[in-house]
Structure formats: C-alpha cells, structure tokens
Design a protein around this motif. Structure first.
Motif, PDB file in Angstrom:
ATOM      1  N   ARG A  58       0.848  -1.204   0.000  1.00 33.93           N
ATOM      2  CA  ARG A  58       0.000   0.000   0.000  1.00 33.93           C
ATOM      3  C   ARG A  58       0.876   1.243   0.000  1.00 33.93           C
ATOM      4  N   ASP A  62      -1.642   6.715   1.528  1.00 27.10           N
ATOM      5  CA  ASP A  62      -3.004   6.276   1.833  1.00 27.10           C
ATOM      6  C   ASP A  62      -3.110   6.002   3.341  1.00 27.10           C
ATOM      7  N   THR A 116      -5.253  15.176  10.563  1.00 23.83           N
ATOM      8  CA  THR A 116      -6.483  14.488  10.969  1.00 23.83           C
ATOM      9  C   THR A 116      -6.250  12.987  11.060  1.00 23.83           C
ATOM     10  N   ARG A 196     -16.312   8.456   1.801  1.00 20.07           N
ATOM     11  CA  ARG A 196     -16.492   7.152   1.151  1.00 20.07           C
ATOM     12  C   ARG A 196     -17.838   6.576   1.571  1.00 20.07           C
ATOM     13  N   PRO A 230      -7.739  10.478   0.118  1.00 17.75           N
ATOM     14  CA  PRO A 230      -6.853   9.332   0.057  1.00 17.75           C
ATOM     15  C   PRO A 230      -7.661   8.040  -0.004  1.00 17.75           C
TER      16      PRO A 230
END
Ligand code: AMP
Ligand code: MG
Length: 340
Positions: A58, A62, A116, A196, A230
């Motif tokens: 990954r 992200d 964050t 999302r 992201p």
C-alpha cells in the motif's frame, strides 16, 4: 507455498491472548470485522504500522483507520466535537469512520502526514476484544494486497497475504456487512463531508445530525494516483479478470454470453437460459430478494469466486438508486471495473 501462509486461529481465549501479545510486540494480525477483514497492528507503534504498508504493497500516501474498543477512548487519539457524540451513540460499534483532528500520539505514518485521523469502533465483538486485550488502539486497513478484492473471510486473508510478514489470522467467520465503513469528515462539525460510502447509509447519518452531509459529486472515476480523498483511487477492489458493468443482465443477455465469460447478478433470476450455468459457477447472484444488505454481504466473495474461475471476462449488474447500501455497492463495483 502453503508453508508461507499465515496460520488461522480459532477465537479461543488462549488464542486471543496469544494474538494480543503478538500485537503488543509489534506484530501483524489479520482480524475479523463486520465490514471486511483487517490487517491490524499497534497504532501507536510506527514500525508496526510500517509493516502493514509493506505487507499490502500500500502506498504510504493512503492513511489508515484507527480502531478503538469503545467510544470512551476517542479523546486519547482524536479531538472530538459536538457532532461526534450523537453519531457515536447511534452507530458505534459499527461501520462508521469519523475523520477528526488527531492527537499527538498518532504517528504521521497512520495519517499520511495529515493533521487528521480516521477513527471507528468496530462492530465485530472479537475485534473489540482483541483491541481490549492488546491494550492499545489498532490501525487496520483491509487485509488484502493493495487494489485487489477485499477479504470477507479468514481464508481470503490467509491466501491473499501468503508470503508476507503476516503470520496469524483470527477467524471470526464471514463478514456480516461485507463492504467497508462509511467515512465521514467531521473536522468541521458544521460541514460534515462524505469521503467514502459504506456500511452506514448517509440518510441515516443525516437524520442523526439533523443537517445534510456534503457528498462527492459524481463517482470519482478520473484515473489518478494522486487520489482526491486518500484511498479514493478510480481503480480499487479489482478482480484480475476484466469486468464489465450492466444496468441489467436478463435471460436474453445471459443466453448470448460467450461460453468462456461469467456473470454476477444482483438477485436470483426467476429463469435461467441454462440452469447448468449456475451449477458450473458461471452465473452467480448476490441475493435471493434484491435486498441491499444481502447484496453487500456477498459482493466481494462472489466477485472473488468468479475471478478465480478461469473466465476470460466477467459481467456484473450494477444497482440503481441512492438509498441504503446501494451507493457503497455501486462505488465498489465501479472501482472494480475501472482500469488504470
Ligand atoms: P481502508 O483502505 O478501508 O483502510 O480505508 C482507509 C481509508 O480511510 C483511506 O483510504 C482514506 O480514504 C480514509 N482515511 C483515513 N485517514 C484519513 C484522513 N486522515 N483523512 C481523510 N481520509 C482518511
Ligand atoms: Mg482496502
């Protein structure tokens, strides 16, 4: 190479204690969640978190979601605000992730350098138990190689992450929700933003907040590696076999499907041109009734079954509508079908 596959542990008290100790030592553990299986590590240990990125392949751009055993621990990892309590009360434990200003203890690697952090309290009781026993928050993305179909049972994790640093998977059965959490940016409580779509319907969040949630305009299908939010890459959750989406695959469409192609329907058909196709695994469906939660629960496992079936091309029906889990199902199918 079966010897390089992680071992699957039954959820006995002794095994839970053993896996919690592994997490405290900085190890990785595959964990059951109600959403999809996670690849967990100590969220306060940067080296352990780095191993997550390596095992999945990954990109470190992200960020990871931090999981807590209880909402009471939220202030230890994030700065809360007035909108948090009603949402936590309504949806935790459960598939809602909140993005909030982070506390200093959260490593940069987890947040991809952002101020964050994304946090949730998972609904699966074994996941919460493991967090409690480990005695620290756990960072966990989905337990699959980056970009591939998400895992919804322990065997998917064992097979998908064979040959990586992952040595242990906790078996908590099949995932009950089957799609990832809904991610809500609450950094500004006056302007909640959907990052999302996922296991909690946005309408339900709006009812609790008593205000509209800002949604991304169209599904973001522009192909880019610099994702707008992201993790929102156009291509994700993808089978290796090319996948084409259709509003509907009726009996006539199935009758002319080439013999080396397979189809995934939203609900059990009343009539199949060739019933042997269902027995041969060439035609699969996601639900008996068309209910969104049943479709979501079976989506990734059935897509995976078709992807490993040796078909030349896959076809899937994509549901219409914007209620309940439909946006999450549409989002996953669209990304699965996108080609970078
Ligand atoms: P997953 O791949 O299911 O672990 O999802 C993690 C996703 O959470 C990332 O891909 C981002 O979309 C989102 N996320 C995590 N942390 C943040 C953050 N600090 N700000 C915005 N989105 C985040
Ligand atoms: Mg993922």
């Amino acid at each position: 190479m079966p010897s390089s596959r992680p071992r699957v542990f039954r959820p006995t008290p002794a095994n839970l204690a053993r896996l919690a100790a592994l997490l405290r030592r900085g190890g990785l553990v595959g964990v059951p969640a109600e959403t999809v299986y996670g690849l967990a590590a100590d969220a306060l240990n940067p080296a352990a978190c780095a191993a997550i990125f390596t095992a999945k392949g990954r990109p470190t751009t992200d960020p990871l979601i931090v999981h807590l055993a209880t909402a009471r621990d939220l202030p230890t990892v994030a700065v809360t605000n007035a909108a948090v309590a009603p949402l936590a009360q309504a949806f935790w434990p459960g598939p809602l992730t909140l993005v909030l200003p982070k506390q200093a203890c959260i490593p940069e690697l987890i947040t991809a350098g952002r101020p964050t952090v994304a946090v949730r309290v998972p609904g699966h009781p074994l996941f919460r138990k493991l967090i409690r026993l480990a005695g620290r928050p756990l960072a966990a993305p989905s337990a699959n190689p980056f970009g591939y179909i998400s895992p919804t049972c322990a065997a998917h994790v064992r097979d998908g992450l064979a040959g990586t640093a992952l040595r242990a998977v906790l078996d908590g059965g099949d995932c009950a929700v089957g799609v990832e959490s809904t991610i809500l940016d609450l950094t500004d409580p006056a302007r909640p933003r959907l990052l999302r779509p996922g296991g909690i319907a946005v309408e339900a969040i709006e009812r609790v907040l008593g205000r509209p949630v800002l949604r991304p305009k169209a599904p973001r299908l522009a192909v880019t590696t610099a994702a707008p939010a992201p993790g929102m890459l156009a291509q994700h959750y993808s089978p290796r076999t090319p996948l084409r989406l259709h509003p509907r695959l009726d009996a006539a469409a199935l009758a002319v499907l080439p013999a080396d192609e397979a189809a995934l329907l939203l609900r059990k058909p009343t009539r199949l041109p060739c019933p042997a196709d269902a027995r041969a695994g060439r035609i699969l469906w996601l639900s008996e009734t068309g209910a969104d939660n049943e479709i979501a629960r079976h989506l990734f496992a059935r897509l995976r079954a078709l992807d490993t079936g040796g078909w030349r091309r896959l076809h899937a029906e994509i549901p219409a509508g914007s209620e309940g889990l439909i946006p999450a199902i549409r989002d996953r199918l669209q990304r699965a079908a996108a080609r970078a």
